[in-house]
Design an enzyme around this catalytic site. Structure first.
Site, PDB file in Angstrom:
ATOM      1  CB  SER A 125       5.331 -42.680  31.239  1.00 43.47           C
ATOM      2  OG  SER A 125       6.206 -41.981  30.506  1.00 43.47           O
ATOM      3  CG  HIS A 176       2.507 -39.938  33.774  1.00 41.70           C
ATOM      4  ND1 HIS A 176       3.429 -38.973  34.137  1.00 41.70           N
ATOM      5  CD2 HIS A 176       2.701 -40.773  32.789  1.00 41.70           C
ATOM      6  CE1 HIS A 176       4.286 -39.102  32.821  1.00 41.70           C
ATOM      7  NE2 HIS A 176       3.779 -39.998  32.138  1.00 41.70           N
TER       8      HIS A 176
END
Length: 247
Positions: A125, A176
């Site tokens: 991610s 993230h």
């Protein structure tokens, strides 16, 4: 830019880096879940801040390729297939893989310094948000490399992704955010000499009459249909990931 209409063979030929990355995701997922020594591979490669502090520096890289849940590996691999090809063409193979790995490592370094030292982590991610960070830079500062329609699509998905980041209880928020920030920060350097994706595409038109007055209307309708399919696919995967709480 984000609509995929290639065959598997043409996709593999045109985007070899994306193909290899997705293959690594799937192979390692199957290995750590179903094959002999899978637990050993997971234990050796998973992100672990205490282990990094003790010298296991490879753990800043290896978590980028590891996924333990089905929704996790499918969502990240699907995201890579959607967002990666245009950038692989725009940047070139070497710059693309360097950018991808660098943003993923920066996200893991950020988690090493700012995250919970007792929490383990894994997943692509951070690197994928690095790609979104590059797209964010394109939308804001390099409108010559991305059209308005695709820019709006990127911003919509980015907003959805950020909302998910903060509402889902099992997400590495720092990875993230720092993946996104590092992607936007590195974008000017990696975009030197880049050309718009549409200027690099080469494809063969299907066989049809040369003077077909409905040709472009048909292509526009087909494009809209494909866009709807992409949106439906994204929505299903996002919903599945939210319900599974493992994205």
């Amino acid at each position: 830019m984000f609509i995929r209409n290639e065959t598997f063979y043409s996709f593999r030929r045109n985007y070899p880096i994306i193909t290899v990355l997705v293959a690594i995701h799937l192979i390692l997922f199957l290995w750590i879940n179903f094959l002999p020594m899978g637990r050993w591979v997971l234990t050796l490669g998973i992100g672990n801040n205490l282990a990094v502090a003790n010298g296991d520096y490879w753990r800043l890289v290896t978590p980028i390729f590891l996924h333990i849940g089905t929704a996790h590996v499918l969502f990240n691999s699907f995201s890579l297939v959607i967002f990666g090809p245009a950038l692989e063409k725009m940047l070139g193979r070497f710059k693309f893989i360097l950018f991808y790995l660098l943003t993923g490592v920066i996200a893991n370094i950020a988690y090493f310094y700012l995250g919970d030292p007792y929490t383990q982590h894994l997943g692509a991610s951070g690197a994928i948000y690095g790609l979104l960070g590059l797209y964010l830079y394109l939308v804001v500062n390099r409108k010559d490399l991305i059209d308005q329609e695709n820019g709006q699509l990127v911003m919509t998905i980015l907003i959805i992704g950020l909302v998910m980041t903060f509402v889902n209880s099992n997400i590495n928020i720092l990875a993230h955010l720092f993946g996104l920030i590092s992607g936007a920060a590195l974008a000017p350097l990696f975009l030197i000499g880049a050309k718009p994706f549409y200027a690099q595409r080469s494809f063969v038109e299907p066989s049809e009459p040369v003077f077909n007055p409905n040709r472009w209307q048909n292509k526009q309708r087909n494009k809209k249909r494909l866009s709807k399919v992409i949106w439906i696919g994204l929505a299903i995967l996002i919903l599945y990931g939210i319900l599974s709480q493992i994205i």
